[in-house]
Write a protein that holds these residues in place. Structure first.
Motif, mmCIF file in Angstrom:
data_model
loop_
_atom_site.group_PDB
_atom_site.id
_atom_site.type_symbol
_atom_site.label_atom_id
_atom_site.label_comp_id
_atom_site.label_asym_id
_atom_site.label_seq_id
_atom_site.Cartn_x
_atom_site.Cartn_y
_atom_site.Cartn_z
ATOM 1 N N HIS A 55 0.849 -1.182 0.000
ATOM 2 C CA HIS A 55 0.000 0.000 0.000
ATOM 3 C C HIS A 55 0.881 1.227 0.000
ATOM 4 O O HIS A 55 1.847 1.316 0.740
ATOM 5 N N SER A 286 -8.791 0.020 -2.986
ATOM 6 C CA SER A 286 -8.379 -0.962 -1.987
ATOM 7 C C SER A 286 -8.524 -0.401 -0.576
ATOM 8 O O SER A 286 -9.012 -1.079 0.328
ATOM 9 N N GLN A 499 -8.007 -9.813 -2.732
ATOM 10 C CA GLN A 499 -8.583 -8.621 -3.365
ATOM 11 C C GLN A 499 -7.770 -7.405 -2.926
ATOM 12 O O GLN A 499 -8.145 -6.645 -2.038
ATOM 13 N N ASP A 500 -6.625 -7.245 -3.585
ATOM 14 C CA ASP A 500 -5.664 -6.239 -3.157
ATOM 15 C C ASP A 500 -4.814 -5.827 -4.352
ATOM 16 O O ASP A 500 -4.928 -6.398 -5.444
#
Length: 580
Positions: A55, A286, A499-500
Motif C-alpha cells: 500500500h 483498496s 482482493q488487493d
C-alpha cells in the motif's frame, strides 16, 4: 615604396589563382552524383512468482468521480469537438502525430457515423478508416524488429496457450508497439477488445490493421470526450462477450466498469495497471474496501520505472524538442522541474549536449542526488527570467503558474514530460489579451500585448508522445512485463492473490530483463554454490529484496519495522537539531 606594391600585386595574383582553383574544385564536386535467448520455460513461471501486496500513500490531487450521474449519463454525439476538460486526466494528457501515417483531419466524418467491414465480414470495430490496414501492418512489422524479447515470449508460449479462455479488455495507447503486444496476447490464446487511453495518441493505420485481423478496436486519433467514453463502453458492453481480465493505462476503463457495470467488474479475475494515475486509483479502491479483484501494479516495477521512465525519456526529450523547435542546446539555460526518473533522464541528455541545467525539487533526497550529479538546485522563481527552456517532470498540478509564465523571457520554450497535462497552467493562457499563433503541428506561440512570446509545445501535454516517438525497445520491456503479469494473474491458483494491489514480483522483473539481454549479446555471470550460500541467495534469483529499487532515491517499499525506525530516527534528529 615599390617593393610593397610588388608584394601586393603578387598576393593579388596568388589570391586570384586560389579562387580559380577553388572554383574548379567546386565545379568538380558539384558535377558528381551521390548516386541468443534465456532458457526459462513458461512452465516455470507459475512457480517463481510470489507477489507482495503493498500500500502506498495516495496523492490527494487524484480524486474519484463519486457522482454516479457522471457515469450514468451515456455519451451522445453532441459536442464531439468540445474543448472542455475530460473528467479523466489521463484521457487528455497527450496526443501523438509524429508516428501516424495519416492525420485525423483527412476525413472529417466521425467513425461513429460510418459502417465499415473488414475482409472477414466483421463490423465489430470502430476505427478511422479500415482501408489503412495495409499501412498499419507495415508499421507493426517494423516495430517487431526491435521487440525481439516479446516475440521470443510469443514463440515459446504459443504452443502452451497460457491465456486460453482469457477475454482481455484493454485501454492503452494504440501504437505499432502496443499492436505487437496485443497480437502476442492473441497468439497465447486470448480474445481481445481494445480502446485508447488517450484521445490523441492512436495511430489510425495501426488501429485499422488490428481490426482487420479480428481484434475489436474502438479508437481513432482526435476523439472527443464523448467519443472516448463511447469507445470504452463499446469495448465492455457487447452481447455474448464477458471480459475476465483488464489491461489498463490510466484507470479509465477500470473506473468506468466499476461504476457502470459492477456485476461485470466482480467477475474480473485480475487487473494489470501500468500508470501512476491508474495505480493511485486502485489503491484508493483498496483502501476503501471496494476493490473486489486482485490487481498488479506494473507502474512501480523496476523494468517500468528504470527503463520506460529513465532511459526512454533520456532519448525522447531531445527528439521532441529538436523536431518541434530546431533548438541548439549548447549553452542554453534549461530548468527541469522534478528529479525523479523522468527528470534524471532529461537532465542527463541535456547536460551531454552542453546545456546549463537547473533542477527544482521538493524532495531533499532527490535534490541531493541532483547536486551530486552536478546540477544546481534552485527555486523556479530564482531563474524564471533568464532560462531558455522549462521542462516539467513532476506529475503535479500548477508547477508552472500564470505569474511565472508572465515573467519568462521572450522566446522561452515551455513543455511537459510528466504524465498529466496539469503541470503547466495552460488554461490561464486562454484569455482575450493573449494571442495564440499555431506555427507548426503541436507548436504554439503565445503572444503577450507587449510582443513577448513563449513557445508552448503540445499545449502542455506529454511531449514525447505528442511531438515525437518513443523508442520501440523500451516499449518492448514494458509490454513484456504486462504480458507476464496477465499470464500470472490469469493462471494463479485460487487463494494466491487476495482482493488487493500487488507489486510485480522481483523474479518477474529479472526474467523480463533476461529476455532482453540477448539483444546486446550480454552474458550473465553465475554464482557458485559457495557464493550463493555466502550471500544467502538462490543461484537462479531473485537477487535483490522486494524493496530494493536500484537507486537510493526510490526505495519505496519498506517493512513496517524499518519505517518505524526511520520515524524514530527522524524525530530524534529533529529534536537534536532544535536543541542546537
Amino acid at each position: 615604396m615599390s617593393e610593397p606594391v610588388g608584394e601586393a600585386k603578387l598576393e593579388v595574383k596568388q589570391a586570384s589563382k586560389e579562387v580559380k582553383e577553388s572554383e574548379n574544385v567546386a565545379e568538380k564536386y558539384s558535377a558528381m552524383t551521390v548516386s541468443k535467448n534465456s532458457e526459462i520455460t513458461m512452465g516455470e513461471l507459475s512457480t517463481v512468482f510470489s507477489a507482495v501486496p503493498t500500500h502506498k500513500p495516495v496523492k490527494k490531487q487524484i480524486q474519484f468521480v463519486e457522482d454516479k450521474q457522471e457515469f450514468s449519463r451515456f455519451p451522445t454525439k453532441a459536442g464531439r469537438r468540445s474543448l472542455s476538460r475530460s473528467i479523466s486526466q489521463s484521457s487528455t494528457d497527450s496526443y501523438s502525430s509524429a508516428a501516424s501515417y495519416t492525420d485525423s483531419s483527412d476525413d472529417e466524418t466521425s467513425p461513429r457515423d460510418k459502417t465499415q467491414v473488414n475482409s472477414k465480414g466483421s463490423s465489430d470495430f470502430c476505427v478511422k478508416n479500415i482501408k489503412q490496414a495495409e499501412f498499419g501492418r507495415r508499421e507493426i512489422e517494423i516495430a517487431e524488429q526491435d521487440m525481439s524479447a516479446l516475440i521470443s515470449l510469443r514463440k515459446r508460449a504459443q504452443s502452451e496457450k497460457p491465456l486460453a479462455g482469457a477475454k482481455i479488455v484493454g485501454c492503452t495507447h494504440i501504437t505499432a508497439q502496443t499492436a505487437v503486444l496485443i497480437e502476442t496476447l492473441v497468439a497465447l490464446g486470448a480474445q481481445c477488445r481494445w480502446t485508447a487511453c488517450n484521445i490523441y495518441s492512436t495511430q489510425n493505420e495501426v488501429a485499422a490493421a488490428l481490426s482487420e485481423t479480428g481484434v475489436a478496436v474502438f479508437a481513432w486519433k482526435g476523439e472527443s470526450e464523448d467519443d472516448f467514453w463511447w469507445c470504452i463502453d463499446h469495448c465492455i458492453n457487447t452481447e455474448g462477450w464477458q471480459p475476465n481480465m483488464i489491461l489498463d493505462d490510466g484507470g479509465d476503463l477500470t473506473h468506468w466498469m466499476y461504476k457502470k457495470y459492477p456485476n461485470v467488474f466482480k467477475k474480473i479475475r485480475g487487473i494489470v495497471e501500468e500508470s501512476v494515475t491508474g495505480v493511485h486509483r486502485l489503491y484508493q479502491l483498496s483502501k476503501a474496501g471496494k476493490l473486489c479483484v486482485p490487481a498488479m501494479n506494473v507502474n512501480d516495477s523496476v523494468t517500468k520505472q528504470k527503463f520506460d521512465n529513465l532511459y526512454c525519456c533520456r532519448e525522447s526529450i531531445l527528439d521532441g524538442l529538436k523536431r518541434t523547435t530546431d533548438v541548439m542546446f549548447g549553452g542554453k539555460q534549461v530548468v527541469v522541474c522534478g528529479y525523479g526518473e523522468v527528470g534524471k533522464g532529461c537532465c542527463a541528455a541535456l547536460k551531454a549536449l552542453g546545456a546549463i541545467v537547473y533542477v527544482t525539487e521538493i524532495d531533499p533526497i532527490c535534490a541531493l542526488q541532483a547536486c551530486m550529479d552536478g546540477f544546481r538546485v534552485v527555486k523556479l522563481n530564482e531563474v524564471i527570467r533568464q532560462v531558455d527552456v522549462i521542462i516539467t517532470c513532476t506529475g503535479n498540478k500548477n508547477v508552472v503558474t500564470r505569474d511565472q509564465l508572465d515573467r519568462m523571457k521572450n522566446g522561452c520554450i515551455v513543455c511537459n514530460m510528466g504524465h498529466s497535462n496539469t503541470e503547466i497552467d495552460v488554461a490561464s493562457l486562454r484569455t482575450p489579451e493573449l494571442t495564440w499563433e499555431r506555427v507548426r503541428s503541436q507548436v504554439d506561440h503565445v503572444i503577450w500585448p507587449d510582443g513577448k512570446r513563449i513557445i508552448l509545445l503540445a499545449e502542455g501535454r506529454l511531449l514525447n508522445l505528442s511531438c515525437s516517438t518513443v523508442p520501440t525497445f523500451v516499449l518492448s520491456i514494458t509490454a513484456t512485463t504486462q504480458a507476464l503479469a496477465l499470464i500470472e494473474l490469469y493462471n494463479a491458483p485460487e487463494g494466491r492473490y487476495k482482493q488487493d494491489v500487488y507489486l510485480l514480483p522481483k523474479k518477474m522483473d529479472e526474467y523480463v530483463a533476461s529476455l532482453h539481454l540477448a539483444t546486446f549479446d550480454a552474458h550473465l555471470t553465475e554464482l557458485s554454490d559457495e557464493q550463493a550460500k555466502y550471500l544467502g541467495l538462490n543461484k537462479n534469483g531473485p537477487f535483490k529484496p522486494n524493496y530494493y529499487r536500484y537507486t537510493f532515491a526510490h526505495i519505496k517499499i519498506l517493512k513496517w519495522g524499518n519505517i518505524l525506525k526511520l520515524l524514530l530516527t527522524y524525530c530524534y534528529c529533529t529534536r537534536l537539531f532544535a536543541n542546537t
